[in-house]
Design an enzyme around this catalytic site. Structure first.
Site, PDB file in Angstrom:
ATOM      1  N   ILE A 381       0.822  -1.061   0.050  1.00 52.91           N
ATOM      2  CA  ILE A 381       0.025  -0.018   0.037  1.00 52.91           C
ATOM      3  C   ILE A 381       0.934   1.335  -0.047  1.00 52.91           C
ATOM      4  O   ILE A 381       0.672   2.126  -0.664  1.00 52.91           O
ATOM      5  CB  ILE A 381      -1.096   0.042   1.179  1.00 52.91           C
ATOM      6  CG1 ILE A 381      -1.860  -1.215   1.074  1.00 52.91           C
ATOM      7  CG2 ILE A 381      -1.554   1.434   1.386  1.00 52.91           C
ATOM      8  CD1 ILE A 381      -2.891  -1.501   2.050  1.00 52.91           C
ATOM      9  N   ASP A 400      10.535   2.552   6.283  1.00 55.64           N
ATOM     10  CA  ASP A 400      10.509   1.125   6.468  1.00 55.64           C
ATOM     11  C   ASP A 400      11.337   0.455   7.291  1.00 55.64           C
ATOM     12  O   ASP A 400      12.535   0.700   7.012  1.00 55.64           O
ATOM     13  CB  ASP A 400      10.198   0.644   5.071  1.00 55.64           C
ATOM     14  CG  ASP A 400       9.225  -0.783   5.223  1.00 55.64           C
ATOM     15  OD1 ASP A 400       8.153  -0.805   4.774  1.00 55.64           O
ATOM     16  OD2 ASP A 400       9.776  -1.534   5.736  1.00 55.64           O
ATOM     17  N   ASP A 483      -9.579   4.893   9.660  1.00 53.54           N
ATOM     18  CA  ASP A 483     -10.346   3.687   9.012  1.00 53.54           C
ATOM     19  C   ASP A 483     -10.366   2.439  10.007  1.00 53.54           C
ATOM     20  O   ASP A 483     -11.281   1.708   9.894  1.00 53.54           O
ATOM     21  CB  ASP A 483      -9.963   3.440   7.767  1.00 53.54           C
ATOM     22  CG  ASP A 483     -10.667   2.478   6.804  1.00 53.54           C
ATOM     23  OD1 ASP A 483     -12.084   2.899   6.975  1.00 53.54           O
ATOM     24  OD2 ASP A 483     -10.194   1.549   6.292  1.00 53.54           O
ATOM     25  N   GLU A 488     -13.011  -2.638  17.101  1.00 55.27           N
ATOM     26  CA  GLU A 488     -14.082  -2.527  15.993  1.00 55.27           C
ATOM     27  C   GLU A 488     -15.267  -3.188  16.232  1.00 55.27           C
ATOM     28  O   GLU A 488     -15.428  -4.313  16.636  1.00 55.27           O
ATOM     29  CB  GLU A 488     -13.554  -2.864  14.587  1.00 55.27           C
ATOM     30  CG  GLU A 488     -12.275  -1.960  14.388  1.00 55.27           C
ATOM     31  CD  GLU A 488     -11.705  -2.160  13.022  1.00 55.27           C
ATOM     32  OE1 GLU A 488     -12.053  -3.224  12.409  1.00 55.27           O
ATOM     33  OE2 GLU A 488     -10.549  -1.342  12.798  1.00 55.27           O
ATOM     34  N   HIS A 511     -13.686   0.735   8.747  1.00 58.11           N
ATOM     35  CA  HIS A 511     -12.758  -0.174   8.050  1.00 58.11           C
ATOM     36  C   HIS A 511     -13.156  -0.553   6.673  1.00 58.11           C
ATOM     37  O   HIS A 511     -13.235  -1.567   6.506  1.00 58.11           O
ATOM     38  CB  HIS A 511     -12.557  -1.440   9.166  1.00 58.11           C
ATOM     39  CG  HIS A 511     -11.253  -2.035   8.836  1.00 58.11           C
ATOM     40  ND1 HIS A 511     -10.772  -2.800   9.877  1.00 58.11           N
ATOM     41  CD2 HIS A 511     -10.590  -2.448   7.614  1.00 58.11           C
ATOM     42  CE1 HIS A 511      -9.733  -3.456   9.255  1.00 58.11           C
ATOM     43  NE2 HIS A 511      -9.620  -3.115   7.924  1.00 58.11           N
ATOM     44  N   ILE A 512     -13.201   0.360   5.907  1.00 59.83           N
ATOM     45  CA  ILE A 512     -13.677   0.309   4.454  1.00 59.83           C
ATOM     46  C   ILE A 512     -12.522   0.669   3.461  1.00 59.83           C
ATOM     47  O   ILE A 512     -12.983   0.760   2.184  1.00 59.83           O
ATOM     48  CB  ILE A 512     -15.003   0.935   3.988  1.00 59.83           C
ATOM     49  CG1 ILE A 512     -14.861   2.488   4.681  1.00 59.83           C
ATOM     50  CG2 ILE A 512     -16.222   0.220   4.824  1.00 59.83           C
ATOM     51  CD1 ILE A 512     -14.875   3.471   3.794  1.00 59.83           C
ATOM     52  N   GLY A 513     -11.401   0.689   4.014  1.00 56.14           N
ATOM     53  CA  GLY A 513     -10.418   1.192   3.099  1.00 56.14           C
ATOM     54  C   GLY A 513     -10.262   0.134   1.718  1.00 56.14           C
ATOM     55  O   GLY A 513     -10.240   0.384   0.565  1.00 56.14           O
ATOM     56  N   GLY A 514     -10.358  -1.132   2.184  1.00 58.91           N
ATOM     57  CA  GLY A 514     -10.490  -2.119   0.954  1.00 58.91           C
ATOM     58  C   GLY A 514     -11.659  -2.685   0.672  1.00 58.91           C
ATOM     59  O   GLY A 514     -11.385  -3.731  -0.080  1.00 58.91           O
TER      60      GLY A 514
HETATM   61  P1  NAI Z   1       2.631  -5.137   3.562  1.00 55.57           P
HETATM   62  O1  NAI Z   1       3.084  -6.042   4.440  1.00 55.57           O
HETATM   63  O2  NAI Z   1       2.850  -5.179   1.972  1.00 55.57           O
HETATM   64  O3  NAI Z   1       3.582  -3.800   4.050  1.00 55.57           O
HETATM   65  C1  NAI Z   1       3.684  -3.441   5.373  1.00 55.57           C
HETATM   66  C2  NAI Z   1       5.064  -2.565   5.525  1.00 55.57           C
HETATM   67  O4  NAI Z   1       5.385  -1.957   6.817  1.00 55.57           O
HETATM   68  C3  NAI Z   1       6.362  -3.620   5.316  1.00 55.57           C
HETATM   69  O5  NAI Z   1       7.196  -3.139   4.213  1.00 55.57           O
HETATM   70  C4  NAI Z   1       7.054  -3.716   6.378  1.00 55.57           C
HETATM   71  O6  NAI Z   1       8.527  -3.883   6.395  1.00 55.57           O
HETATM   72  C5  NAI Z   1       6.728  -2.304   7.136  1.00 55.57           C
HETATM   73  N1  NAI Z   1       6.812  -2.399   8.629  1.00 55.57           N
HETATM   74  C6  NAI Z   1       6.052  -3.113   9.418  1.00 55.57           C
HETATM   75  N2  NAI Z   1       6.317  -2.444  10.886  1.00 55.57           N
HETATM   76  C7  NAI Z   1       7.095  -1.330  10.619  1.00 55.57           C
HETATM   77  C8  NAI Z   1       7.521  -0.618  11.591  1.00 55.57           C
HETATM   78  N3  NAI Z   1       7.399  -0.680  12.801  1.00 55.57           N
HETATM   79  N4  NAI Z   1       8.248   0.388  11.008  1.00 55.57           N
HETATM   80  C9  NAI Z   1       8.439   0.741   9.714  1.00 55.57           C
HETATM   81  N5  NAI Z   1       7.966  -0.218   8.804  1.00 55.57           N
HETATM   82  C10 NAI Z   1       7.114  -1.239   9.342  1.00 55.57           C
HETATM   83  O7  NAI Z   1       1.200  -4.622   3.908  1.00 55.57           O
HETATM   84  P2  NAI Z   1       0.227  -3.811   2.885  1.00 55.57           P
HETATM   85  O8  NAI Z   1      -0.597  -4.888   2.036  1.00 55.57           O
HETATM   86  O9  NAI Z   1       0.873  -2.409   2.489  1.00 55.57           O
HETATM   87  O10 NAI Z   1      -0.715  -3.213   4.036  1.00 55.57           O
HETATM   88  C11 NAI Z   1      -0.637  -2.318   5.003  1.00 55.57           C
HETATM   89  C12 NAI Z   1      -1.478  -2.331   6.167  1.00 55.57           C
HETATM   90  O11 NAI Z   1      -2.663  -1.916   5.904  1.00 55.57           O
HETATM   91  C13 NAI Z   1      -1.676  -3.630   6.996  1.00 55.57           C
HETATM   92  O12 NAI Z   1      -1.863  -3.489   8.263  1.00 55.57           O
HETATM   93  C14 NAI Z   1      -3.057  -4.018   6.422  1.00 55.57           C
HETATM   94  O13 NAI Z   1      -3.548  -4.865   7.274  1.00 55.57           O
HETATM   95  C15 NAI Z   1      -3.828  -2.895   6.250  1.00 55.57           C
HETATM   96  N6  NAI Z   1      -4.852  -2.796   5.329  1.00 55.57           N
HETATM   97  C16 NAI Z   1      -5.850  -2.221   5.697  1.00 55.57           C
HETATM   98  C17 NAI Z   1      -7.056  -2.283   4.913  1.00 55.57           C
HETATM   99  C18 NAI Z   1      -8.227  -1.223   5.089  1.00 55.57           C
HETATM  100  O14 NAI Z   1      -9.536  -1.608   4.735  1.00 55.57           O
HETATM  101  N7  NAI Z   1      -8.239  -0.228   5.885  1.00 55.57           N
HETATM  102  C19 NAI Z   1      -7.154  -2.915   3.720  1.00 55.57           C
HETATM  103  C20 NAI Z   1      -6.050  -3.621   3.284  1.00 55.57           C
HETATM  104  C21 NAI Z   1      -4.807  -3.557   4.202  1.00 55.57           C
END
Ligand code: NAI
Length: 628
Positions: A381, A400, A483, A488, A511-514
């Site tokens: 993301i 990151d 979100d 929740e 929680h509707i981001g996705g």
């Molecule tokens: P991802 O796993 O591809 O990316 C997460 C990144 O965060 C990784 O690069 C990781 O190295 C980094 N990271 C983790 N802890 C860290 C820290 N303490 N400091 C710095 N970097 C750190 O995950 P993705 O797909 O990008 O999703 C990101 C978040 O969004 C997740 O928490 C996921 O659950 C959430 N999400 C929310 C949705 C919604 O409806 N609001 C829908 C989809 C995902």
């Protein structure tokens, strides 16, 4: 005893009735197309009910269809694209048994032959009607000498063949069953992949939902290890219909439910299930997995997999897949929208308007162009947001934990501190691992610029809500988009309670981001693809709990798939078994995680059953299967 296979064409070899397709083509410009099609259906039914003879029905239908030789190429092309999936999968069967396979149809050779000869079926083994054309190419009738143009045609035709051996008939209609009924065939297999006719299924010796099943029952299968229709797939929680369709097209026996199942119910249901599909609500606990002795793979039709006891699944050799980036774009679009809205104070302005207050002013409103965007977590993301935000003119900074490739002109920050102090907008996209709890709290807010815009669309527990509230109230944060929340509501009936309610310039979303139609469809396509790849090739790329292996497609080889506890020496033992049996290894792939080892061995030689037994007997084996 020699075996002969008599195969029907319409709705068996192909998914469709050729006459229906022909009607679409030959009547395409006819103003009364629909009316004529209905007349054709009515005549077909009269014939089936015995109210008119087959010949009369054929004559009447051809008169209405008025086909021309020019219509045939289009018809043939379409029929070729509509060959039944399980026939396509088992092409080898047709060439291997080409001397024993007959296509018998009341349809016409002119369109049947080009379709079936591509499978190796011999032209002389195709028994069908033949058109008569006039000199201009118009169909003016058919060969009336041909027994297939009259009642009881298939039976008559078969009598003439005088086959000496066991005769097996596969078809979907009554005329196919009649061959068995007349005593000319040993068995009738009702083919239900395309249509299910109750009265035919009742009469069949076996119901075969696909050719896989027919080949398996008769020990003829070469292309697949196990008939897919015997693999039970359970899809819960209303997964997208595209997923159900994909799994059905693959030939699996799919059962789907709109809701989830409670633990006890699932314990019962899971016993016969090989493939389980869930979303976020169904809890796949160790107890459930205890009952899941046939389960090979779990598909989580969502991002998170916390609802699955991954340790227990891994121990049982069950692979888990999810949809890690199917909704990435949806989250990114919402983040962009919120950044713009918050920079312009829209939440407050809109609320005032609803109360009748006209507050036209440019105070505190900014463009996002040229502003510093700070992205915490540069994963799927974060990285995608980086690209879109830059296109809108923002300067992108990110931090990151892992080394990540900076996209476009994005600049990597060395620390979270640096990121927080430089950004005009901060947006959180880290994952929800436990150590990320409250990673943004009092200290972090202190480091931020005054008037910062703050977004969290990742996981609720990563932000300290009390500290966030204080910083919104004291004006440090000029706008906030949330979100996700530490707690929740479990359903839409439960009230959303939060200290963030009622705060200025704060967008709260449930929680509707996705949650978009596109994301749901992407997930519906992605997860079945991963599960089927695993079943068909052993590939584990993107698996959540298995060592990730992307494998070449299997060509002229058998593939042995061995899953074991990760203890030393297993590979040597596998190879010892193969060496003991003089089996040559064409390719071998090994990968391990802390818990398990995954070894794929492609062998280019017939193996004997003993090898399988020995492989299974290797100590610490969790699961073993063979792909053909
Ligand atoms: P991802 O796993 O591809 O990316 C997460 C990144 O965060 C990784 O690069 C990781 O190295 C980094 N990271 C983790 N802890 C860290 C820290 N303490 N400091 C710095 N970097 C750190 O995950 P993705 O797909 O990008 O999703 C990101 C978040 O969004 C997740 O928490 C996921 O659950 C959430 N999400 C929310 C949705 C919604 O409806 N609001 C829908 C989809 C995902």
């Amino acid at each position: 005893m020699r075996k002969y296979f008599i195969i029907d064409f319409d709705s068996t070899f192909t998914k469709v009735e050729a006459f229906d397709v022909l009607a679409d083509i030959s009547l395409s410009d006819h103003p009364e197309q629909e009316k004529i099609k209905q007349q054709i259906i009515d005549i077909t039914n009269l014939g089936m009910n015995g109210e008119i003879s087959f010949r009369e029905s054929l004559e009447k239908r051809l008169t209405l269809l008025a086909p021309h030789r020019n219509n045939l190429p289009a018809l043939i092309t379409l029929l070729k694209s509509k060959v039944s999936e399980s026939f396509k999968r088992n092409k080898e069967f047709f060439s291997t048994y080409q001397d024993s396979i007959y296509i018998i149809s009341n349809g016409f050779r002119e369109f049947i032959e080009p379709v079936v000869i591509e499978f190796g079926i011999k032209p002389q083994n195709i028994l069908a009607n033949e058109f008569r054309f006039d000199s201009a190419g118009k169909v003016i009738g058919f060969d009336t000498e041909n027994p297939l143009s009259a009642n009881n045609g298939k039976v008559e035709q078969l009598k003439r063949l005088k086959l000496d051996g066991d005769v097996y008939v596969i078809g979907d209609g009554y005329t196919d069953y009649e061959i068995k009924h007349s005593g000319l065939a040993n068995k009738f297999f009702a083919f239900t992949e395309n249509v299910e006719r109750e009265n035919i299924m009742d009469k069949a010796d076996h119901i075969t939902p696909s050719l896989d099943e027919f080949l398996y029952l008769n020990k003829l299968n070469t292309a697949i290890s196990y008939p897919k229709n015997r693999i039970n797939v359970l899809l819960l929680e209303n997964v997208h219909p595209v997923a159900i369709e994909l799994m059905r097209n693959e030939g699996f026996n799919v059962e789907s439910y709109p809701a989830g199942l409670e633990e006890d119910e699932l314990c019962e249901k899971i016993k016969n299930v090989s493939v389980l599909g869930i979303r976020s609500k169904t809890q796949v606990t160790a107890k459930v997995l205890d009952h899941a002795n046939r389960l090979m793979v779990i598909g989580a039709f969502c991002i998170g997999t916390n609802q699955i006891d991954k340790k227990a699944a891994t121990k049982k050799g069950i692979a888990i897949f999810n949809a890690p980036f199917s909704n990435t774009r949806s989250v990114v679009e919402l983040a962009i929208a919120e950044i713009i809205m918050l920079m312009r104070n829209i939440p407050d302005k809109s609320t005032k308007m609803h109360k009748g207050k006209w507050d036209k002013s440019a105070k505190g409103s900014f463009e996002i162009r040229g502003k510093n965007l700070g992205i915490l977590g540069y994963g799927n993301i974060g990285a995608q947001l980086s690209v879109l935000a830059e296109n809108l003119g923002m300067k992108v900074f990110y931090y990151d934990k892992e080394e990540k490739l900076a996209l476009g002109n994005a600049i990597k920050c060395k620390s979270l501190k640096e990121l927080l102090s430089i950004a005009d907008v901060i947006t959180i996209h880290i994952d929800g691992r436990e150590s990320n709890t409250n990673i943004i709290g009092d200290e972090e807010f202190k480091l931020m610029k005054k008037g910062v815009i703050f977004l969290n669309l990742s996981r609720g527990h990563v932000v300290d809500i009390r500290a966030l509230r204080e910083n919104i109230v004291n004006g440090k944060i000029a706008g906030c988009g949330m979100d996700v929340y530490p707690y929740e509501p479990l359903s839409n009936d439960e009230e959303f309670k939060s200290d963030l309610r009622g705060l200025p310039n704060t967008i709260l979303t449930p929680h509707i981001g996705g949650s978009t139609a596109e994301a749901q469809e992407n997930i519906g396509n992605f997860v079945p693809g991963k599960m089927m790849d695993y079943i068909n090739t052993g590939s584990t790329s993107n698996s959540v709990n298995f060592p990730n292996l992307t494998l070449p497609t299997l060509e002229n080889a058998h593939r042995l798939i061995h899953i074991h506890n990760n203890v030393p020496g297993i590979l040597a033992k596998i190879n010892q078994v193969l060496a003991d049996h003089g089996i040559n290894i064409a390719g071998q792939y090994l990968k391990t995680t802390d818990a398990i080892g995954y070894v794929i061995t492609d062998i280019n030689k017939e193996y004997d059953k003993e090898v399988i037994k020995k492989m299974r007997a290797i100590e610490n084996t969790i699961k073993f299967r063979v792909l053909y």
